[in-house]
Structure formats: C-alpha cells, structure tokens
Design a protein around this motif. Structure first.
Motif, PDB file in Angstrom:
ATOM      1  N   UNK B   1       0.967  -1.305  -0.038  1.00 14.38           N
ATOM      2  CA  UNK B   1       0.097  -0.052   0.076  1.00 14.38           C
ATOM      3  C   UNK B   1       0.935   1.301   0.008  1.00 14.38           C
ATOM      4  N   UNK B   2       0.435   1.991  -0.811  1.00 15.01           N
ATOM      5  CA  UNK B   2       1.358   3.340  -0.973  1.00 15.01           C
ATOM      6  C   UNK B   2       0.730   4.269   0.076  1.00 15.01           C
ATOM      7  N   UNK B  41      -0.026   2.773   8.577  1.00 20.91           N
ATOM      8  CA  UNK B  41       0.648   2.856   7.119  1.00 20.91           C
ATOM      9  C   UNK B  41       2.116   3.342   7.367  1.00 20.91           C
ATOM     10  N   UNK B  42       2.253   4.631   7.961  1.00 17.59           N
ATOM     11  CA  UNK B  42       3.387   5.393   8.046  1.00 17.59           C
ATOM     12  C   UNK B  42       4.488   4.771   8.959  1.00 17.59           C
ATOM     13  N   UNK B  43       3.886   4.190   9.971  1.00 14.74           N
ATOM     14  CA  UNK B  43       4.875   3.532  10.951  1.00 14.74           C
ATOM     15  C   UNK B  43       5.436   2.270  10.290  1.00 14.74           C
ATOM     16  N   UNK B  44       4.737   1.541   9.449  1.00 19.18           N
ATOM     17  CA  UNK B  44       5.107   0.014   9.004  1.00 19.18           C
ATOM     18  C   UNK B  44       4.725  -1.068  10.039  1.00 19.18           C
ATOM     19  N   UNK B  45       5.318  -2.064   9.816  1.00 18.80           N
ATOM     20  CA  UNK B  45       5.138  -3.312  10.558  1.00 18.80           C
ATOM     21  C   UNK B  45       5.344  -2.948  12.098  1.00 18.80           C
ATOM     22  N   UNK B  70       7.367   0.202  16.049  1.00 20.12           N
ATOM     23  CA  UNK B  70       7.453  -0.420  14.768  1.00 20.12           C
ATOM     24  C   UNK B  70       8.852  -0.651  14.294  1.00 20.12           C
ATOM     25  N   UNK B 146       3.078  14.763   2.677  1.00 20.20           N
ATOM     26  CA  UNK B 146       3.788  13.502   2.672  1.00 20.20           C
ATOM     27  C   UNK B 146       4.645  13.323   3.824  1.00 20.20           C
ATOM     28  N   UNK B 147       3.989  12.715   4.955  1.00 20.68           N
ATOM     29  CA  UNK B 147       4.767  12.774   6.158  1.00 20.68           C
ATOM     30  C   UNK B 147       6.184  11.916   6.055  1.00 20.68           C
ATOM     31  N   UNK B 148       7.068  12.243   5.641  1.00 13.91           N
ATOM     32  CA  UNK B 148       8.213  11.726   5.615  1.00 13.91           C
ATOM     33  C   UNK B 148       8.947  11.577   7.156  1.00 13.91           C
TER      34      UNK B 148
END
Lengths: 375, 149
Positions: B1-2, B41-45, B70, B146-148
C-alpha cells in the motif's frame, strides 16, 4: 531563510510506481521500504536485493599529488592499492576522530575515486581541498553518478546474466569496468549487508535502464527492490558501523573498533596519527560494544546504557530487531571497565533498565549461518 | 500500500480522531482507543506493543498510555480523553509475552477492529468536543502532507 528542496534520486519515478515508503535522509528523499523491512531483509539473506544508493557521494582526487593528499588525510595505506583495487578507510580529525568512512578505489595510477556518505560530501570535499598536496585536482562528481547495490547469494548469478564479462573472476574489493544494457558501468565486489554482492556505479542518465535490466534478469532469482530500512538492519547484523551513529567527530577510530584500518606503519603522517598513538599507548576509556537484548525491548540510538548499579555507563548508537537472528540487537559506547564480552548491561527502554548482554561481533556471519542451515 | 496516497486510507465516520493519530470510539461512557490507518501505514510493521498504565489507573488526557514499536521509530500512544482504564488489549501486549507477537498484525491490518489498544471509562464527556471528526482528520492528514520520517 531559504528552504532547501529535498534531492531526489534519478530513480524516483520507479520508487513512486512501486509505492515505496519514502524517507528524508541526508537531504535526499529515498525509499525506506517497498514492501516491509522484514521481507526485504530476508530476501537479501536468502536470494537477492537491489538497493538504490544514488544519494551517496563520489569525489575524484587526481594528479601527481593525489596519493600524498589521500595518505595524509586517511588512516589506511592508499599506496598499497593497485589499479582497480579498493579499500575501506576513514577521514580523521587531528584528534583521530571520524569525519567520514569511505571506500577509495585506485582508478588509474594517479586517479582515485572516493565513495562517501551522502551527509558528508561537502565536508569531505572541503577538507580534501583545503589540505591537498600541490598538483592535486579534487572534483565532486556525485550528481553525475548513480549507485546501485546488488546483494545476496544470487547476486553474482544475476549480474552474470547482465554482462559479458566474467563476474566470477572479480575479486573482493576489486573493480571491473563493463557494460550493462549499453551503459558503461563500474562494478565492485563490495557491500554493506554481510552478504556476497556488488556495488554498481552508473552515469546518472543510464541508471534507469541498468535498474530495469537487473530487475528483469533477477526476477526468477528472487530479486526484489530493498530500501534503506533493510539496509540498516542488514548492516547492523553484520556488525558494520554507520556514520552519525557509531562514527562521528566525538569518538576516535580506535574507540569505534576500527584499529585494523589504521596503518600506523605507513611512511606518512596522517591526521590524528599522534593522538591515536597516544590513545593506544594509554588505553581506551570507552569502546564500542555489540549487545543482544535478554529482556524484551528494542534498543534505539541515543538510549542510555546503565550498569547493574544504575550508573550511566554509555549510550546506544544503533539498535533494531534483527530479522535473520530473530533477536533485538544493538551497538553502543560503553566505559571500558564494563565492556567485556559476556557482561550484562541495562538499556533504558521506555524508562525501564532492560537487560542485555555484550557479545562478540559480528552478530551474523554468512559462512557460519550457512553451515548451521540458518539463512 | 502506498502511504502517500491518502485517498486510500480508511478513516471511518462516527469515530473521533486526535492530532497524534489515535481514534476514539464512544459507546455510552466507554471510549475504545487505537491508532489510525494512516498512522499504521506510516509506521510500518509493528514489532512490539506495551502499556504503561494498569487497569484501574486514572489517566488525564495527553498522558502516555502505551507505545508501539515499529521497525524504525517507537511511537507513544496518548490518552485522547481522561478517565479510568477499564481494559487493555492483552492480546497485543508483547511486553512480557513472546506468543503475542503474531497478534500485532492486527494493528496494521485491522487498526479499527482487532487492533484496538485500550478502553477508558470517560470522566468528562465534553473533552470529545476538542477532538476531530473523520472529515477534519482526513484534512489534517492531507495537509500534513507527505509525512516523511
């Protein structure tokens, strides 16, 4: 105050198309992961991974004074390099602390290519330019060059499909100039993951087609794109240092356990030589250690390290969940008196001192992992 | 997922949301809390999850109630509202239990359902007025850009 726009890799459209999770790193927007860090990490250990590391810097030092320049500014012995050979080395301050870690390749007898960390390109360039010997030319060619890393047990087989030259013949830390899909490339058998693999330098304009060729040829070998997230967990498992974490201008190369890259016997004075000799004679007060968590918790950069008696004895420099070992691991600087392998230390995680044990590096070695059938 | 495609994120109506990317489901005087889909989604697994408060503890809004770990950066979870902790999702508590690690996938795959973290008995219903609704939160996520990391 002007805001500097983030630099983008020439492969940015591919990363976007693949839905990569991007990250700000050293002024660049780079892929952190494409699928998950865990999946990408495991792919590099089991099949192969392709990393876009185009953010890294490239500096050329050439001319009759080039060798002397580099000998005087780095710790390793540049004179030992034959044409087509590379070495890992460090640019040091007069105190023997780290300005950058880098790879120097002797491209021609009087021409050297330096691959440096993205965050330090300017600093390195300025230092070399300021202290260069006469008859030396220094050029920053970073923007003209893209860099890819192809790493994993299947990397050689994949690369062999892409070039006519015999990749198997390419030795460790040697460089070969060849062609991939019509583009000249320089391939070195080097890497930052602890697996067999290669780093491929490509003129920026050609990187798209070289990436595509590698991905196409690598498809049936289990090649997947991998981001900086997996790059970090892989290098940590392999016990490799990262500038800004283990390496900085606050710690000497000896404290960072990189004494084997310091050639005290080279016939030239180099920055920090006296300070390092002095430190070697007096003994280190603190040193970089590797540790494995024994209680639940993920150590992270800058977390405090305590002794059993709640004394602060150091700080974590890097930490992560290690996907191959299935443990939580880290590195950090610890007072010498507490630094013995086997010692218990306590990493403060979420305000709780959490037990860890100091271990020998590397955490992971591919030869022993293969023997144990664990890869 | 993007994660950059905000339109694809789930932000259910009928829930309240915070700037720290928590969601709140109110049933009577019980608030169930978790982290949102854009957040996961931002944090990842998510690799670890822990609570810093016990059932029975009183919590003031903005106080830390727990954390998720994460891959890259640990993220604290804060109480969006004040009240008494009445339940923790022990299925996701990896602080002391090795087995729960597989359950953490709920936070990533079902953040509003099985991925719930904690339940609070509300002590001040008016605090809900300070939270965002789904429209405001969707906007908030979009404008944060785009929260980098």
């Amino acid at each position: 105050m002007s805001q500097n726009a983030l630099k983008q890799s020439p492969l940015v459209s591919i990363h976007q198309k693949l839905g990569a999770r991007m990250i700000k790193f050293a002024g660049w927007e780079m892929p952190l992961w494409y699928s998950t860090i865990a999946e990408e990490h495991k792919a590099v250990r089991q099949t192969a991974g392709l990393f876009d590391v185009s953010h890294m810097g490239e500096i050329v030092v050439s001319g009759p004074g080039a060798l002397q320049t580099l000998q005087g500014l780095t710790t390793n012995d540049v004179e030992r390099l034959k044409i087509g050979e590379a070495q890992y080395t460090l640019l040091t301050t007069n105190q023997g602390t780290c300005i950058d870690d880098l790879i120097i390749t002797r491209v021609q007898r009087k021409k050297f290519l330096l691959v440096v960390n993205a965050a330090n390109v300017k600093v390195d360039f300025e230092r070399i330019t300021t202290y260069k010997a006469p008859e030396t030319t220094v050029s920053d060619i970073s923007l003209n060059n893209a860099l890819l890393a192809l790493q994993g047990p299947n990397a050689q087989r994949i690369l062999s499909r892409c070039t006519r030259d015999d990749i198997a013949e390419l030795g460790y830390f040697k460089v070969l100039r060849t062609v991939i899909r019509g583009s000249l490339v320089d391939i070195s058998r080097t890497g930052y993951t602890g697996e067999n693999g290669f780093e491929i330098m490509i003129p920026t304009n050609n990187v798209f087609r070289v990436w595509s060729e590698l991905m196409e040829q690598g498809c049936e070998e289990g090649l997947i794109p991998c981001g900086l997230g997996a790059r970090d967990t892989l290098r940590l498992e392999a016990g490799l240092p990262l500038f800004g974490h283990e390496l900085d201008t606050e710690h000497t190369v000896l404290e960072a356990n990189l004494g084997r890259f310091v050639r005290f016997d080279k016939n030239v004075y180099f920055s920090g030589k006296a300070a390092l000799e002095n430190q070697r004679a007096k003994g280190l007060k603190r040193v970089l250690v590797a540790f494995e968590m024994k209680q639940r918790g993920i150590p992270r950069s800058r977390y405090e390290i305590q002794s059993r008696d709640d004394e602060v004895i150091g700080r974590v420099t890097s930490g992560a969940h290690a996907h191959t070992l299935n443990k939580d691991i880290g590195m950090g600087y610890v007072e010498m008196s507490h630094a013995a392998v086997g010692n218990d230390i306590f990493v403060v995680i979420h305000r709780k001192p959490t037990r860890a044990q100091i271990v020998k590096l590397p955490f992971y070695h591919r030869k022993s992992a293969k023997k144990e059938g664990r890869q | 997922m993007n994660c950059n495609e905000h339109e694809n994120h789930e932000v259910p109506e009928g829930l309240y949301y915070t700037k720290e990317h928590e969601w709140v489901k109110v049933e009577g005087d019980t608030a169930t809390i978790g982290i949102t889909d854009p957040a996961q989604c931002n944090l990842g697994e998510i690799l670890e999850c822990g609570f810093v408060l016990e059932v029975g503890d009183n919590v003031k809004r903005s106080e830390e109630i727990g954390y998720v770990e994460p891959e890259k950066i640990p993220s604290d979870v804060y109480a969006p509202v004040s009240g008494e902790i009445i339940e923790r999702n022990e299925r996701l508590n990896t602080k002391s239990l090795e087995e729960n690690k597989e359950n953490l996938v709920s936070i990533n795959e079902d953040p509003y359902g099985e991925g719930w973290l904690i339940r609070i008995k509300l002590s001040d219903v008016t605090e809900l007025d300070d939270l965002m609704d789904s429209v405001a939160y969707k906007n908030f996520v979009q404008t944060e850009g785009k929260q980098l990391l």
